[in-house]
Write an enzyme that holds these catalytic residues in place. Structure first.
Site, PDB file in Angstrom:
ATOM      1  N   GLY A  35      -2.165  54.728 -26.651  1.00  0.00           N
ATOM      2  CA  GLY A  35      -3.442  54.587 -26.004  1.00  0.00           C
ATOM      3  C   GLY A  35      -4.030  56.193 -26.032  1.00  0.00           C
ATOM      4  O   GLY A  35      -3.284  56.892 -26.747  1.00  0.00           O
ATOM      5  N   SER A  36      -5.069  56.586 -25.445  1.00  0.00           N
ATOM      6  CA  SER A  36      -5.368  57.806 -25.372  1.00  0.00           C
ATOM      7  C   SER A  36      -4.466  58.840 -24.658  1.00  0.00           C
ATOM      8  O   SER A  36      -4.310  59.888 -25.034  1.00  0.00           O
ATOM      9  CB  SER A  36      -6.923  58.023 -24.674  1.00  0.00           C
ATOM     10  OG  SER A  36      -6.932  57.263 -23.490  1.00  0.00           O
ATOM     11  N   GLU A  38      -1.286  59.000 -25.081  1.00  0.00           N
ATOM     12  CA  GLU A  38      -0.320  59.180 -26.152  1.00  0.00           C
ATOM     13  C   GLU A  38      -0.622  60.213 -27.431  1.00  0.00           C
ATOM     14  O   GLU A  38       0.350  60.499 -28.185  1.00  0.00           O
ATOM     15  CB  GLU A  38       0.379  57.799 -26.261  1.00  0.00           C
ATOM     16  CG  GLU A  38       1.090  57.189 -25.422  1.00  0.00           C
ATOM     17  CD  GLU A  38       0.184  56.498 -24.241  1.00  0.00           C
ATOM     18  OE1 GLU A  38      -1.010  56.179 -24.842  1.00  0.00           O
ATOM     19  OE2 GLU A  38       0.103  56.736 -23.169  1.00  0.00           O
ATOM     20  N   GLU A  57       3.480  45.512 -25.956  1.00  0.00           N
ATOM     21  CA  GLU A  57       4.462  46.611 -25.627  1.00  0.00           C
ATOM     22  C   GLU A  57       6.186  45.564 -25.670  1.00  0.00           C
ATOM     23  O   GLU A  57       6.875  46.072 -26.061  1.00  0.00           O
ATOM     24  CB  GLU A  57       4.169  46.702 -24.225  1.00  0.00           C
ATOM     25  CG  GLU A  57       3.123  47.935 -24.221  1.00  0.00           C
ATOM     26  CD  GLU A  57       1.580  47.327 -24.607  1.00  0.00           C
ATOM     27  OE1 GLU A  57       1.485  46.039 -24.499  1.00  0.00           O
ATOM     28  OE2 GLU A  57       0.515  48.336 -24.267  1.00  0.00           O
ATOM     29  N   HIS A  80       1.890  53.119 -23.475  1.00  0.00           N
ATOM     30  CA  HIS A  80       0.564  53.479 -22.952  1.00  0.00           C
ATOM     31  C   HIS A  80       0.398  53.282 -21.365  1.00  0.00           C
ATOM     32  O   HIS A  80       0.033  52.121 -20.775  1.00  0.00           O
ATOM     33  CB  HIS A  80      -0.728  52.779 -23.637  1.00  0.00           C
ATOM     34  CG  HIS A  80      -2.087  53.313 -22.792  1.00  0.00           C
ATOM     35  ND1 HIS A  80      -2.172  54.602 -23.024  1.00  0.00           N
ATOM     36  CD2 HIS A  80      -3.088  52.694 -22.673  1.00  0.00           C
ATOM     37  CE1 HIS A  80      -3.722  54.864 -22.496  1.00  0.00           C
ATOM     38  NE2 HIS A  80      -4.213  53.669 -22.070  1.00  0.00           N
ATOM     39  N   HIS A 291      24.110  30.050 -15.159  1.00  0.00           N
ATOM     40  CA  HIS A 291      22.674  29.826 -15.119  1.00  0.00           C
ATOM     41  C   HIS A 291      22.253  28.345 -14.445  1.00  0.00           C
ATOM     42  O   HIS A 291      21.438  28.339 -13.523  1.00  0.00           O
ATOM     43  CB  HIS A 291      22.130  29.481 -16.728  1.00  0.00           C
ATOM     44  CG  HIS A 291      20.748  29.258 -16.919  1.00  0.00           C
ATOM     45  ND1 HIS A 291      20.262  28.967 -18.220  1.00  0.00           N
ATOM     46  CD2 HIS A 291      19.724  29.260 -16.287  1.00  0.00           C
ATOM     47  CE1 HIS A 291      18.835  28.757 -18.080  1.00  0.00           C
ATOM     48  NE2 HIS A 291      18.537  29.090 -16.816  1.00  0.00           N
ATOM     49  N   GLY A 411      17.786  36.117 -20.492  1.00  0.00           N
ATOM     50  CA  GLY A 411      16.813  34.831 -20.478  1.00  0.00           C
ATOM     51  C   GLY A 411      15.364  35.035 -20.537  1.00  0.00           C
ATOM     52  O   GLY A 411      14.589  34.150 -20.809  1.00  0.00           O
TER      53      GLY A 411
HETATM   54  N1  TZD Z   1       8.907  33.028 -19.621  1.00  0.00           N
HETATM   55  C1  TZD Z   1       9.797  34.000 -19.885  1.00  0.00           C
HETATM   56  C2  TZD Z   1       9.168  35.315 -20.346  1.00  0.00           C
HETATM   57  N2  TZD Z   1      10.835  33.578 -19.922  1.00  0.00           N
HETATM   58  C3  TZD Z   1      11.313  32.473 -19.567  1.00  0.00           C
HETATM   59  N3  TZD Z   1      12.684  32.415 -19.778  1.00  0.00           N
HETATM   60  C4  TZD Z   1      10.526  31.271 -19.294  1.00  0.00           C
HETATM   61  C5  TZD Z   1       9.230  31.728 -19.445  1.00  0.00           C
HETATM   62  C6  TZD Z   1      11.020  30.018 -18.733  1.00  0.00           C
HETATM   63  N4  TZD Z   1      11.540  29.113 -20.137  1.00  0.00           N
HETATM   64  C7  TZD Z   1      12.803  28.982 -20.444  1.00  0.00           C
HETATM   65  O1  TZD Z   1      13.947  29.627 -19.827  1.00  0.00           O
HETATM   66  S1  TZD Z   1      13.085  28.085 -21.674  1.00  0.00           S
HETATM   67  C8  TZD Z   1      11.508  27.825 -21.966  1.00  0.00           C
HETATM   68  C9  TZD Z   1      10.721  28.420 -20.754  1.00  0.00           C
HETATM   69  C10 TZD Z   1       9.294  28.338 -21.044  1.00  0.00           C
HETATM   70  C11 TZD Z   1      11.086  26.812 -23.008  1.00  0.00           C
HETATM   71  C12 TZD Z   1      11.282  27.389 -24.426  1.00  0.00           C
HETATM   72  O2  TZD Z   1      10.765  26.366 -25.154  1.00  0.00           O
HETATM   73  P1  TZD Z   1      10.950  26.551 -26.817  1.00  0.00           P
HETATM   74  O3  TZD Z   1      12.420  26.056 -27.030  1.00  0.00           O
HETATM   75  O4  TZD Z   1      10.159  25.482 -27.463  1.00  0.00           O
HETATM   76  O5  TZD Z   1      10.861  27.861 -27.222  1.00  0.00           O
HETATM   77  P2  TZD Z   1      13.154  24.638 -26.542  1.00  0.00           P
HETATM   78  O6  TZD Z   1      14.337  24.502 -27.733  1.00  0.00           O
HETATM   79  O7  TZD Z   1      12.261  23.478 -26.852  1.00  0.00           O
HETATM   80  O8  TZD Z   1      13.791  24.881 -25.255  1.00  0.00           O
END
Ligand code: TZD
Length: 536
Positions: A35-36, A38, A57, A80, A291, A411
């Site tokens: 951005g400006s 940087e 980002e 930015h 998890h 995750g």
């Molecule tokens: N937003 C972010 C930034 N990270 C996350 N982990 C999630 C939302 C929640 N989330 C999961 O933990 S798995 C998932 C979400 C939305 C589903 C991903 O679906 P996909 O894969 O189609 O990529 P699968 O194999 O169908 O689960």
């Protein structure tokens, strides 16, 4: 380097000295979205550096993280102001957990202007990225900028590695600084974390006494490239080797006879897998990154847990067992030297796999992984963000060399597409395959533009099950129904990919996938394959 002479003293600019410090640290790539604030840092960009433009980002952080993890060098990012930093935060949650040594810089408004609260002022810059960075700083003067960058590089690279943030007012870059600051470019900070033999004695005694030891390996083993030392130790102990749950890296050759698999990420199910062992030696990872809510005893009955980690905080946080904070590679070398081989042959702990036929049946994740495993060269690097298929991937895809697998360490989705590009930049000789879910793809879809623009030959496999499969699995586990927001339909990955400039193929049978993947892996350009599987 330009030198400025004022009243018999030699000066250089803040900007030139910072590039010199970056050179000294082995940095020659800037991942960013400008951005400006940087532009003054980027103007007359040095020829020996490469600027990698990312359209979001999160992609800049993910790419720098993949690059930093695969090279072991610092990943340098330029964002930015507050808005850019905010967009990077999701990705940073992974970087802090994966111990990626990143220096994330962001432009601040000009010092001469901040008094009036102007547009693009990063109001509380130091606080903004916390708690996702090891350190956060805004220099108090232009003269302090080179010191702040040098410090940031050393803090990022010192154990436990992690991201560091520096906010820099844009009128600092052209300021003169004393030539002395260039000494920063040649400073080395070396860490020796070797415990004495005396300090390791309790561990050696515990291993000698154990009747059935088991090894659980975390990502540090792969980061330190001591996977084969872990294999030697397992062989000597006749111990099965499990990969610690929620693994962001593959710390052990999965074709080795001691490889037992990846541990489940729930308390009770994990303890159940380790049943029968009296000593659990965890090397290089947290105890444990769970998890699923699966309450139960943390360890099997009568088992003792010992952890060796380079991360003092991880050691302090462990809910069970004793810990030694030391360099895992050094400890492994010492153990291999001192441990006497157990008698007889080491058992084979591998789980046999029934491979699927390549025919005209509808694709499913197991078939995708079997085909990839059969065709891809043995040194292929895999990234995974098809979240419902993680366990299947670990069962069916062989990963033999160090640095063969990367997964979002916290995750946070949006990691695998850009990280795949960073990994490929780090070592262009290794094929890189990224398994991406049809949901996850959208958190960093603009990675496709960067892949096309810089012609980074990664194979993206979109495993399209028309929804958020992992969340459907969790709903089932939680025994809850009628959850909105977990079906996704109507996205045309072929048009999306072609729109960003990448050739794309849609397949739905095993035979089609096999043919298209075979061609894609041989390509010298990025390719996207949309593998349509049944809705889960
Ligand atoms: N937003 C972010 C930034 N990270 C996350 N982990 C999630 C939302 C929640 N989330 C999961 O933990 S798995 C998932 C979400 C939305 C589903 C991903 O679906 P996909 O894969 O189609 O990529 P699968 O194999 O169908 O689960």
């Amino acid at each position: 380097m330009r030198y400025i002479s004022v009243e018999n003293t030699t000066y250089t600019t803040v900007k030139d000295s910072v590039y010199q410090i970056l050179r000294g640290a082995g940095v020659n790539k800037v991942f960013g979205n400008p951005g400006s604030n940087e532009l003054n840092f980027l103007k007359d960009f040095p020829d020996d550096f490469e600027y990698i433009l990312c359209l979001h980002e999160g992609v800049a952080i993910g790419m720098a993280e993949g690059y930093a993890q695969a090279t072991g060098l610092p990943g340098f990012v330029n964002l930015h102001a507050a808005a850019g930093t905010g967009n990077a935060m999701g990705a940073l949650s992974n970087s802090v957990n994966s111990h990626a040594p990143l220096v994330v810089t962001a432009g601040q408004q000009a010092r001469t202007m901040v008094y009036s609260d102007p547009l693009l002022k990063n109001s509380n810059a130091v606080v903004l990225p916390m708690p996702l960075v090891k350190d956060s700083y805004e220099p108090l003067s232009a003269q302090e900028v080179p010191h702040a960058i040098s410090r940031a590089l050393h803090i990022a690279m010192s154990p436990a590695k992690g991201p560091v943030y520096v906010s820099i007012p844009y009128d600092d870059w052209d300021q003169p600084i004393a030539h002395d600051a260039l000494h920063l470019a040649t400073r080395n900070v070396v860490h020796f974390g070797a415990p004495s033999l005396n300090e390791l004695q309790p561990l050696l005694v515990a291993l000698a006494k154990a009747s059935s030891p088991v090894l659980v390996l975390g990502p540090e083993v792969d980061a330190l490239r001591c996977n084969s030392k872990a294999a030697l130790l397992a062989d000597k102990l006749h111990a099965p080797v499990w990969v610690a749950p929620s693994a962001p890296r593959c710390p052990f050759p999965t074709n080795h006879h001691c490889f037992a698999g990846i541990l489940p990420a729930g308390e009770a199910s994990l303890a159940q897998k380790l049943h029968g062992h009296d000593l659990i030696l965890v090397l290089g990872g947290p105890v444990f990154r769970y998890h699923q809510n699966d309450p139960g005893a943390l360890l099997p009955e009568n088992a003792q847990l010992l952890l060796v980690t380079g991360d003092a905080q991880e050691a302090a946080r462990s809910p069970v067992g004793d810990a030694i904070v030391a360099n895992v590679d050094t400890v492994l070398s010492c153990l291999i030297e001192r441990i006497t081989d157990r008698k007889g042959d080491c058992p084979d702990f591998r789980k046999p796999i029934q491979r699927l036929e390549i025919d005209h049946s509808q694709l499913e994740p197991s078939a995708i992984f079997d085909i990839v495993d059969a065709i891809a060269p043995r040194n292929t690097v895999y990234l995974n963000e098809a979240t419902s298929t993680i366990a299947t991937l670990w069962e069916r895809v062989g990963m033999e060399e160090p640095g063969s697998y990367y997964f979002a360490a916290a995750g946070g989705l949006g990691f695998a597409m850009p990280a795949a590009l960073g990994v490929k930049l780090a070592d262009p000789t290794r094929p890189v395959v990224a398994f991406i879910g049809d949901g996850s793809a959208h958190y960093s879809i603009t990675s496709l533009w960067t892949a096309a623009r810089y012609q980074i030959p990664v194979v993206f496999i979109i495993i399209n099950n028309s929804g958020y499969g992992a969340l459907k699995w969790f709903s089932h586990q939680f025994k809850i129904q009628n959850v909105p927001g977990i079906e996704i339909d109507g996205i045309d990955f072929i048009q999306l990919s072609e729109g960003y400039g990448i050739a794309a193929h849609r397949v739905s049978t095993r035979a089609e996938f096999s043919q298209v993947f075979d061609n894609a892996i041989a390509e010298h350009a990025p390719v996207l394959i949309e593998a349509r599987i049944e809705r889960v």
